[in-house]
Design a protein around this motif. Sequence first.
Motif, PDB file in Angstrom:
ATOM      1  N   THR A  43       0.831  -1.209   0.000  1.00 38.60           N
ATOM      2  CA  THR A  43       0.000   0.000   0.000  1.00 38.60           C
ATOM      3  C   THR A  43       0.860   1.250   0.000  1.00 38.60           C
ATOM      4  OG1 THR A  43      -1.795  -1.140   1.154  1.00 38.60           O
ATOM      5  CG2 THR A  43      -1.806   1.269   1.228  1.00 38.60           C
ATOM      6  N   VAL A  44       1.925   1.250   0.788  1.00 49.35           N
ATOM      7  CA  VAL A  44       2.828   2.403   0.824  1.00 49.35           C
ATOM      8  C   VAL A  44       3.487   2.602  -0.540  1.00 49.35           C
ATOM      9  CG1 VAL A  44       4.962   3.312   1.834  1.00 49.35           C
ATOM     10  CG2 VAL A  44       3.227   2.285   3.304  1.00 49.35           C
ATOM     11  N   LEU A  45       3.868   1.530  -1.193  1.00 51.36           N
ATOM     12  CA  LEU A  45       4.462   1.629  -2.533  1.00 51.36           C
ATOM     13  C   LEU A  45       3.457   2.186  -3.539  1.00 51.36           C
ATOM     14  CD1 LEU A  45       6.453  -1.726  -2.695  1.00 51.36           C
ATOM     15  CD2 LEU A  45       7.432   0.570  -2.830  1.00 51.36           C
ATOM     16  N   ARG A  46       2.196   1.836  -3.355  1.00 51.69           N
ATOM     17  CA  ARG A  46       1.158   2.287  -4.286  1.00 51.69           C
ATOM     18  C   ARG A  46       0.727   3.729  -4.015  1.00 51.69           C
ATOM     19  NH1 ARG A  46      -1.911  -1.438  -3.259  1.00 51.69           N
ATOM     20  NH2 ARG A  46      -3.497  -0.465  -1.959  1.00 51.69           N
ATOM     21  N   LYS A  47       0.585   4.085  -2.739  1.00 53.80           N
ATOM     22  CA  LYS A  47       0.067   5.407  -2.373  1.00 53.80           C
ATOM     23  C   LYS A  47       1.152   6.463  -2.233  1.00 53.80           C
ATOM     24  CE  LYS A  47      -4.359   4.391  -1.938  1.00 53.80           C
ATOM     25  NZ  LYS A  47      -5.401   5.070  -2.746  1.00 53.80           N
ATOM     26  N   LEU A  48       2.394   6.031  -1.962  1.00 59.76           N
ATOM     27  CA  LEU A  48       3.528   6.934  -1.787  1.00 59.76           C
ATOM     28  C   LEU A  48       3.217   8.083  -0.820  1.00 59.76           C
ATOM     29  CD1 LEU A  48       4.827   7.128  -5.465  1.00 59.76           C
ATOM     30  CD2 LEU A  48       5.720   5.746  -3.565  1.00 59.76           C
ATOM     31  N   PRO A  49       2.890   7.755   0.427  1.00 56.02           N
ATOM     32  CA  PRO A  49       2.612   8.805   1.414  1.00 56.02           C
ATOM     33  C   PRO A  49       3.889   9.513   1.839  1.00 56.02           C
ATOM     34  CG  PRO A  49       2.720   6.699   2.508  1.00 56.02           C
ATOM     35  CD  PRO A  49       2.858   6.409   1.031  1.00 56.02           C
ATOM     36  N   MET A  50       3.732  10.678   2.443  1.00 54.63           N
ATOM     37  CA  MET A  50       4.879  11.366   3.024  1.00 54.63           C
ATOM     38  C   MET A  50       5.265  10.738   4.359  1.00 54.63           C
ATOM     39  SD  MET A  50       3.804  15.291   2.097  1.00 54.63           S
ATOM     40  CE  MET A  50       5.404  15.991   2.477  1.00 54.63           C
ATOM     41  N   VAL A  51       4.262  10.209   5.094  1.00 49.36           N
ATOM     42  CA  VAL A  51       4.518   9.571   6.385  1.00 49.36           C
ATOM     43  C   VAL A  51       3.645   8.323   6.506  1.00 49.36           C
ATOM     44  CG1 VAL A  51       4.399   9.813   8.906  1.00 49.36           C
ATOM     45  CG2 VAL A  51       5.075  11.773   7.506  1.00 49.36           C
ATOM     46  N   THR A  52       4.226   7.262   7.045  1.00 51.54           N
ATOM     47  CA  THR A  52       3.469   6.064   7.379  1.00 51.54           C
ATOM     48  C   THR A  52       3.401   5.956   8.898  1.00 51.54           C
ATOM     49  OG1 THR A  52       4.231   4.915   5.390  1.00 51.54           O
ATOM     50  CG2 THR A  52       3.340   3.562   7.158  1.00 51.54           C
ATOM     51  N   ALA A 116       4.922  14.970  15.833  1.00 53.88           N
ATOM     52  CA  ALA A 116       5.876  13.974  15.326  1.00 53.88           C
ATOM     53  C   ALA A 116       5.787  13.878  13.815  1.00 53.88           C
ATOM     54  CB  ALA A 116       5.604  12.617  15.968  1.00 53.88           C
ATOM     55  N   ILE A 117       4.559  13.862  13.291  1.00 46.74           N
ATOM     56  CA  ILE A 117       4.373  13.793  11.842  1.00 46.74           C
ATOM     57  C   ILE A 117       4.912  15.051  11.177  1.00 46.74           C
ATOM     58  CG2 ILE A 117       2.638  13.718  10.003  1.00 46.74           C
ATOM     59  CD1 ILE A 117       0.923  11.988  11.898  1.00 46.74           C
ATOM     60  N   ARG A 118       4.577  16.205  11.754  1.00 37.14           N
ATOM     61  CA  ARG A 118       5.090  17.458  11.190  1.00 37.14           C
ATOM     62  C   ARG A 118       6.613  17.499  11.230  1.00 37.14           C
ATOM     63  NH1 ARG A 118       0.879  20.712  10.195  1.00 37.14           N
ATOM     64  NH2 ARG A 118      -0.870  20.889  11.660  1.00 37.14           N
ATOM     65  N   GLY A 119       7.186  17.005  12.325  1.00 39.88           N
ATOM     66  CA  GLY A 119       8.635  17.013  12.443  1.00 39.88           C
ATOM     67  C   GLY A 119       9.293  16.157  11.381  1.00 39.88           C
ATOM     68  N   LEU A 120       8.694  15.011  11.091  1.00 40.37           N
ATOM     69  CA  LEU A 120       9.243  14.138  10.061  1.00 40.37           C
ATOM     70  C   LEU A 120       9.195  14.781   8.683  1.00 40.37           C
ATOM     71  CD1 LEU A 120       7.697  10.736  11.216  1.00 40.37           C
ATOM     72  CD2 LEU A 120      10.122  11.303  11.188  1.00 40.37           C
ATOM     73  N   VAL A 121       8.125  15.533   8.432  1.00 37.64           N
ATOM     74  CA  VAL A 121       7.941  16.121   7.102  1.00 37.64           C
ATOM     75  C   VAL A 121       8.701  17.432   6.950  1.00 37.64           C
ATOM     76  CG1 VAL A 121       6.248  17.116   5.514  1.00 37.64           C
ATOM     77  CG2 VAL A 121       5.713  15.029   6.770  1.00 37.64           C
ATOM     78  N   VAL A 122       8.542  18.325   7.914  1.00 42.40           N
ATOM     79  CA  VAL A 122       9.062  19.684   7.766  1.00 42.40           C
ATOM     80  C   VAL A 122      10.513  19.805   8.199  1.00 42.40           C
ATOM     81  CG1 VAL A 122       8.745  22.091   8.442  1.00 42.40           C
ATOM     82  CG2 VAL A 122       6.758  20.626   8.075  1.00 42.40           C
ATOM     83  N   ASN A 123      10.823  19.228   9.361  1.00 46.38           N
ATOM     84  CA  ASN A 123      12.148  19.430   9.938  1.00 46.38           C
ATOM     85  C   ASN A 123      13.069  18.229   9.787  1.00 46.38           C
ATOM     86  OD1 ASN A 123      11.283  21.952  10.942  1.00 46.38           O
ATOM     87  ND2 ASN A 123      10.296  20.922  12.657  1.00 46.38           N
ATOM     88  N   ASN A 124      12.532  17.150   9.162  1.00 41.31           N
ATOM     89  CA  ASN A 124      13.310  15.919   9.033  1.00 41.31           C
ATOM     90  C   ASN A 124      13.816  15.420  10.384  1.00 41.31           C
ATOM     91  OD1 ASN A 124      13.081  15.503   6.278  1.00 41.31           O
ATOM     92  ND2 ASN A 124      14.729  16.926   5.839  1.00 41.31           N
ATOM     93  N   THR A 125      12.995  15.635  11.400  1.00 41.51           N
ATOM     94  CA  THR A 125      13.356  15.125  12.720  1.00 41.51           C
ATOM     95  C   THR A 125      12.085  14.798  13.479  1.00 41.51           C
ATOM     96  OG1 THR A 125      14.426  15.604  14.829  1.00 41.51           O
ATOM     97  CG2 THR A 125      13.465  17.455  13.712  1.00 41.51           C
ATOM     98  N   GLY A 126      12.021  13.637  14.102  1.00 39.63           N
ATOM     99  CA  GLY A 126      10.841  13.232  14.847  1.00 39.63           C
ATOM    100  C   GLY A 126      10.894  13.750  16.265  1.00 39.63           C
TER     101      GLY A 126
END
Length: 221
Positions: A43-52, A116-126
């Motif tokens: 599913t992740v390969l198909r949907k290509l989300p920014m965060v799982t 945590a999700i925002r950190g992974l996406v915006v700041n590349n840090t959880g």
Amino acid sequence: MHTRIVIGDERRLYSEAIAATLNLVQDFEVVATVNSRDEIVPTVLRKLPMVTVLGTNTTARNGRCLTDELRAAIPRCRIAVIGTTPGSPAKRQEAAAPGLLSVVPDNAALPQLVNAIRGLVVNNTGVPAGAPANSGGTPQHAGSPMDAALIRQPGCSGRSLSTREKEVLRLTAGGAPVREIAAELFLSPGTVRNVTSSAIKKLGGRNRFDAACIASKRGWL
């Protein structure tokens, strides 16, 4: 731009509750919930989300670590794991994958998962496990000003939805397709789409299911 999210957890009620909550965050979009461990990577390969987002019960089984599988399939996959024990594989990997893996306690408040999700996406840090969601060190709880800022606030009252719009959204919330709704209400599919578009516009939803979720959360259905 919306943050596309896939949620993987074998507990359907748990994953759907998290999905419904995250969909209320203004710039988040849950594109899939997966309740079979074996279907998460495809599913992740198909949907290509920014965060799982993964539940604890999906992260390790029979010696295999799902976070390893995801990162092997998509090296830059960002992963948030909810609820781990100190010695869990995901917890051990957190330090080895800065910016790609974040561990959130299962007793955390909503803002901590959102951060945590925002950190992974915006700041590349959880957000580190156990860390407070705000900078002042005090955990945020539901109903706090932070929650109010995170959750989308539609700009209409329940009375502004017509009876027909409520009927359509009620059936939509139950998962009915457009043609089934049309047959149930003795309308044409085109009319159902027009009514749905009107309701989406009033509620500020992204699609008909989002609009139905907003209306349901506010007790209008």
